[in-house]
Write a protein that holds these residues in place. Sequence first.
Motif, PDB file in Angstrom:
ATOM      1  N   SER A  34     -22.184  -1.685  40.221  1.00 28.19           N
ATOM      2  CA  SER A  34     -21.908  -1.648  38.784  1.00 28.19           C
ATOM      3  C   SER A  34     -21.496  -3.038  38.314  1.00 28.19           C
ATOM      4  CB  SER A  34     -20.801  -0.632  38.477  1.00 28.19           C
ATOM      5  OG  SER A  34     -19.591  -1.000  39.112  1.00 28.19           O
ATOM      6  N   ASP A  38     -20.207  -1.107  44.385  1.00 27.32           N
ATOM      7  CA  ASP A  38     -21.140  -0.006  44.135  1.00 27.32           C
ATOM      8  C   ASP A  38     -22.339  -0.424  43.280  1.00 27.32           C
ATOM      9  OD1 ASP A  38     -20.048  -0.272  41.589  1.00 27.32           O
ATOM     10  OD2 ASP A  38     -19.238   1.763  41.509  1.00 27.32           O
ATOM     11  N   ALA A  40     -20.914  -2.795  30.141  1.00 23.41           N
ATOM     12  CA  ALA A  40     -20.730  -2.156  31.440  1.00 23.41           C
ATOM     13  C   ALA A  40     -22.051  -1.526  31.859  1.00 23.41           C
ATOM     14  CB  ALA A  40     -19.633  -1.098  31.365  1.00 23.41           C
ATOM     15  N   LEU A  41     -22.421  -1.733  33.105  1.00 19.51           N
ATOM     16  CA  LEU A  41     -23.626  -1.135  33.670  1.00 19.51           C
ATOM     17  C   LEU A  41     -23.194  -0.227  34.819  1.00 19.51           C
ATOM     18  CD1 LEU A  41     -25.873  -4.319  33.651  1.00 19.51           C
ATOM     19  CD2 LEU A  41     -25.942  -2.396  32.060  1.00 19.51           C
ATOM     20  N   PRO A  42     -23.845   0.918  34.982  1.00 16.66           N
ATOM     21  CA  PRO A  42     -23.389   1.940  35.949  1.00 16.66           C
ATOM     22  C   PRO A  42     -23.602   1.539  37.411  1.00 16.66           C
ATOM     23  CG  PRO A  42     -25.489   2.571  35.004  1.00 16.66           C
ATOM     24  CD  PRO A  42     -25.044   1.332  34.258  1.00 16.66           C
ATOM     25  N   PRO A  43     -22.952   2.283  38.318  1.00 17.36           N
ATOM     26  CA  PRO A  43     -23.161   2.054  39.757  1.00 17.36           C
ATOM     27  C   PRO A  43     -24.649   2.119  40.098  1.00 17.36           C
ATOM     28  CG  PRO A  43     -21.335   3.562  39.420  1.00 17.36           C
ATOM     29  CD  PRO A  43     -21.981   3.354  38.069  1.00 17.36           C
ATOM     30  N   THR A  46     -26.793  -0.252  39.624  1.00 19.58           N
ATOM     31  CA  THR A  46     -27.618  -1.123  38.775  1.00 19.58           C
ATOM     32  C   THR A  46     -28.103  -2.329  39.564  1.00 19.58           C
ATOM     33  OG1 THR A  46     -26.485  -0.436  36.756  1.00 19.58           O
ATOM     34  CG2 THR A  46     -27.653  -2.534  36.680  1.00 19.58           C
TER      35      THR A  46
END
Length: 162
Positions: A61, A59, A78-81, A83
């Motif tokens: 992320s 996704d 952590a980087l979000p979906p 990214t």
Amino acid sequence: MSVRVAVVCLCGMGASILGTRWAAAEDLTPDQASAFVVGKLFSYICFEGTAGMGRISTDGSVIGTIRIRGDGEMRFAALPPGTIRVDGGGVCAHLSGLPIAPCFRVQKIDNRSFRGSVAGLDFAYCDFYQRNQRTHFLSNPNSPPTTPIATPLQSMRLSFHE
């Protein structure tokens, strides 16, 4: 400065959505890079000493660890979906707060490693080495379990908003 380094390193992994020696490095298309990288665990070290380990999910992320310039403690990040994604034929990072979406050059070194660099800035690179998560955790069975030193939200504030 550490914000830029964190972006380069974590996004370099995104570039990774992504032989033999450096001389034989193969530039990967976004589809090739995705097949080579997504879902796999990689450790990395960058040109200025930043290091860590992480993976990119399907996704877009990113989740992993980072130690800026090799100093201090390893931090969870952590980087979000969404990214890391393909834009106009390139692998790019979309981070809130950045006026641009940096894109990356991904060069396959061998079947387990690649170099990710900011497009047009080949000196700003990270080298990534695939790790087998099971053997990584089993290689030192006497080690006490580690706990993250920060929650994902704290890490984002620490890593990207200093």
